[in-house]
Design a protein around this motif. Structure first.
Motif, PDB file in Angstrom:
ATOM      1  N   UNK A 265      44.938  11.777  46.718  1.00 46.96           N
ATOM      2  CA  UNK A 265      44.059  12.039  45.572  1.00 46.96           C
ATOM      3  C   UNK A 265      44.164  13.502  45.161  1.00 46.96           C
ATOM      4  N   UNK A 266      43.637  13.799  43.980  1.00 41.67           N
ATOM      5  CA  UNK A 266      43.581  15.205  43.590  1.00 41.67           C
ATOM      6  C   UNK A 266      43.524  15.421  42.098  1.00 41.67           C
ATOM      7  N   UNK A 267      43.069  16.626  41.765  1.00 44.03           N
ATOM      8  CA  UNK A 267      43.100  17.114  40.393  1.00 44.03           C
ATOM      9  C   UNK A 267      44.409  17.891  40.319  1.00 44.03           C
TER      10      UNK A 267
ATOM     11  N   UNK B 237      48.662   3.360  50.025  1.00 42.28           N
ATOM     12  CA  UNK B 237      48.017   2.213  49.381  1.00 42.28           C
ATOM     13  C   UNK B 237      47.583   2.497  47.952  1.00 42.28           C
ATOM     14  N   UNK B 238      47.211   3.760  47.699  1.00 36.92           N
ATOM     15  CA  UNK B 238      46.652   4.066  46.381  1.00 36.92           C
ATOM     16  C   UNK B 238      46.728   5.558  46.107  1.00 36.92           C
ATOM     17  N   UNK B 239      46.921   5.903  44.826  1.00 36.33           N
ATOM     18  CA  UNK B 239      46.893   7.306  44.397  1.00 36.33           C
ATOM     19  C   UNK B 239      45.886   7.389  43.258  1.00 36.33           C
ATOM     20  N   UNK B 240      44.981   8.358  43.334  1.00 39.59           N
ATOM     21  CA  UNK B 240      44.027   8.577  42.241  1.00 39.59           C
ATOM     22  C   UNK B 240      44.111  10.041  41.857  1.00 39.59           C
ATOM     23  N   UNK B 241      44.552  10.288  40.617  1.00 44.79           N
ATOM     24  CA  UNK B 241      44.792  11.653  40.176  1.00 44.79           C
ATOM     25  C   UNK B 241      44.128  11.946  38.845  1.00 44.79           C
ATOM     26  N   UNK B 242      43.694  13.183  38.717  1.00 43.72           N
ATOM     27  CA  UNK B 242      43.324  13.673  37.396  1.00 43.72           C
ATOM     28  C   UNK B 242      44.500  14.475  36.865  1.00 43.72           C
ATOM     29  N   UNK B 243      44.884  14.183  35.639  1.00 40.75           N
ATOM     30  CA  UNK B 243      46.037  14.820  35.012  1.00 40.75           C
ATOM     31  C   UNK B 243      45.700  15.113  33.556  1.00 40.75           C
ATOM     32  N   UNK B 244      46.614  15.803  32.906  1.00 42.17           N
ATOM     33  CA  UNK B 244      46.501  15.981  31.474  1.00 42.17           C
ATOM     34  C   UNK B 244      46.472  14.595  30.817  1.00 42.17           C
ATOM     35  N   UNK B 245      45.549  14.381  29.889  1.00 42.09           N
ATOM     36  CA  UNK B 245      45.378  13.050  29.289  1.00 42.09           C
ATOM     37  C   UNK B 245      46.670  12.522  28.676  1.00 42.09           C
ATOM     38  N   UNK B 246      47.433  13.406  28.035  1.00 40.31           N
ATOM     39  CA  UNK B 246      48.648  12.903  27.373  1.00 40.31           C
ATOM     40  C   UNK B 246      49.691  12.439  28.387  1.00 40.31           C
TER      41      UNK B 246
ATOM     42  N   UNK C 150      42.680  17.715  26.895  1.00 37.69           N
ATOM     43  CA  UNK C 150      41.839  16.717  27.551  1.00 37.69           C
ATOM     44  C   UNK C 150      42.516  16.254  28.829  1.00 37.69           C
ATOM     45  N   UNK C 151      41.704  15.782  29.761  1.00 33.67           N
ATOM     46  CA  UNK C 151      42.223  15.273  31.026  1.00 33.67           C
ATOM     47  C   UNK C 151      41.855  13.802  31.162  1.00 33.67           C
ATOM     48  N   UNK C 152      42.500  13.136  32.108  1.00 34.41           N
ATOM     49  CA  UNK C 152      42.184  11.734  32.370  1.00 34.41           C
ATOM     50  C   UNK C 152      42.488  11.430  33.824  1.00 34.41           C
ATOM     51  N   UNK C 153      41.804  10.407  34.336  1.00 35.49           N
ATOM     52  CA  UNK C 153      42.027   9.989  35.722  1.00 35.49           C
ATOM     53  C   UNK C 153      42.819   8.685  35.705  1.00 35.49           C
ATOM     54  N   UNK C 154      43.859   8.640  36.538  1.00 36.11           N
ATOM     55  CA  UNK C 154      44.706   7.447  36.622  1.00 36.11           C
ATOM     56  C   UNK C 154      44.635   6.893  38.042  1.00 36.11           C
ATOM     57  N   UNK C 155      44.558   5.559  38.130  1.00 37.52           N
ATOM     58  CA  UNK C 155      44.651   4.903  39.436  1.00 37.52           C
ATOM     59  C   UNK C 155      46.028   4.269  39.526  1.00 37.52           C
ATOM     60  N   UNK C 156      46.739   4.548  40.624  1.00 32.10           N
ATOM     61  CA  UNK C 156      48.108   4.064  40.811  1.00 32.10           C
ATOM     62  C   UNK C 156      48.188   3.278  42.111  1.00 32.10           C
ATOM     63  N   UNK C 157      48.538   2.004  42.022  1.00 37.14           N
ATOM     64  CA  UNK C 157      48.687   1.177  43.219  1.00 37.14           C
ATOM     65  C   UNK C 157      50.135   0.693  43.290  1.00 37.14           C
ATOM     66  N   UNK C 158      50.850   1.015  44.367  1.00 37.17           N
ATOM     67  CA  UNK C 158      52.251   0.590  44.462  1.00 37.17           C
ATOM     68  C   UNK C 158      52.386  -0.917  44.253  1.00 37.17           C
ATOM     69  N   UNK C 159      53.349  -1.302  43.427  1.00 38.62           N
ATOM     70  CA  UNK C 159      53.548  -2.722  43.093  1.00 38.62           C
ATOM     71  C   UNK C 159      53.937  -3.530  44.327  1.00 38.62           C
ATOM     72  N   UNK C 160      53.263  -4.659  44.481  1.00 34.68           N
ATOM     73  CA  UNK C 160      53.548  -5.553  45.620  1.00 34.68           C
ATOM     74  C   UNK C 160      54.918  -6.225  45.444  1.00 34.68           C
TER      75      UNK C 160
END
Length: 258
Positions: free
Chosen positions: A105-107, A128-137, A182-192
């Motif tokens: 995780x992280x900003x 299992x999962x990545x949750x990041x804040x990134x630039x919205x674009x 602007x920023x946005x948060x993305x949830x990334x789950x590796x494809x099964x």
């Protein structure tokens, strides 16, 4: 007081509502294995630690490493290092009891977000999962669908490896200093269903880079070197890179790697 540093792309999150929302998305639980990239002054770190037995921090800024080491917080492990060089696979495997989920995780510092996302792909089998804040674009490009103007090399490569969702939009006012974007948060789950070998993944990188090398040109031009082997249809030859689905790029990669 630590001043944000431009060269590390530091903008510190301070909006309590946004912090609460991101922590709720991460769903920290005691047995979880979590690493936070670039903790800054701990907007996410402290609330995460309240719910975790251990939290690892990865930080490149020496002053912040010293700051976190001085805090003497129970369960906090500070790792000084560059996220672009760090071995996330090794980190993921290196845990005593493999019970809880493994999350990164992280900003993320905006100046290294794309290279870091590509670097993390190597660890996708172990995370299992990545949750990041990134630039919205950047997030918009990551989740864009084929046919849209945002659809890019980043979209194809990330969607080939992860299921992703833009889960939260964050305005500049949530930070100090305020970024200009602007920023946005993305949830990334590796494809099964991910089944590409490293050779096929390499072929995917090549064909996607070639296809998007000149966005306005038709694939007849951009994929000239590959068109014989890929047996492109007349429609595909006249299409542009952003008109082709992720699945089709994956099929092409498998042909090229065979």
């Amino acid at each position: 007081m630590h001043r944000a540093r431009k060269r590390f792309g530091q903008n510190f999150l301070q909006d309590e509502g946004v912090i609460y929302s991101i922590v709720a998305l991460i769903k920290p639980a005691p047995e979880m294995h979590v690493i936070e990239i670039g903790p800054g002054l701990g907007a996410l770190t402290r609330p995460l630690l309240r719910n975790l037995e251990q939290l690892d921090l990865l930080e490149i800024d020496r002053d912040l490493v010293a700051y976190w080491n001085q805090q003497n917080l129970d369960g906090l492990k500070v790792i000084e290092g560059d996220a672009l060089q760090f071995n996330f696979s090794e980190w993921a495997k290196n845990r005593t009891d493999k019970k809880g989920l493994c999350k990164v995780v992280g900003n993320l510092p905006y100046n290294i977000s794309s290279p870091l996302l590509f670097h993390l792909v190597a660890a996708a089998n172990d995370v299992d999962e990545q949750i990041f804040m990134l630039q919205a674009e950047v997030v918009e490009r990551m989740v864009a669908t084929a046919g849209s103007s945002e659809f890019s090399r980043l979209s194809v490569m990330m969607q080939a490896r992860y299921d992703m969702e833009l889960v939260l939009e964050v305005p500049p006012e949530a930070f100090d200093p305020q970024p200009k974007v602007n920023s946005a948060v993305v949830r990334m789950i590796p494809r099964k269903d991910f089944d590409l070998s490293s050779t096929q993944w390499g072929a995917l990188e090549q064909v996607v880079a070639a296809a998007f090398s000149q966005r306005r040109k038709m694939l007849r031009t951009n994929l000239q070197a590959y068109s014989e082997r890929l047996k492109l249809t007349e429609i595909e030859l006249k299409a542009r890179a952003q008109d082709i689905s992720v699945q089709r790029y994956i099929e092409w990669a498998k042909i090229l790697a065979a």
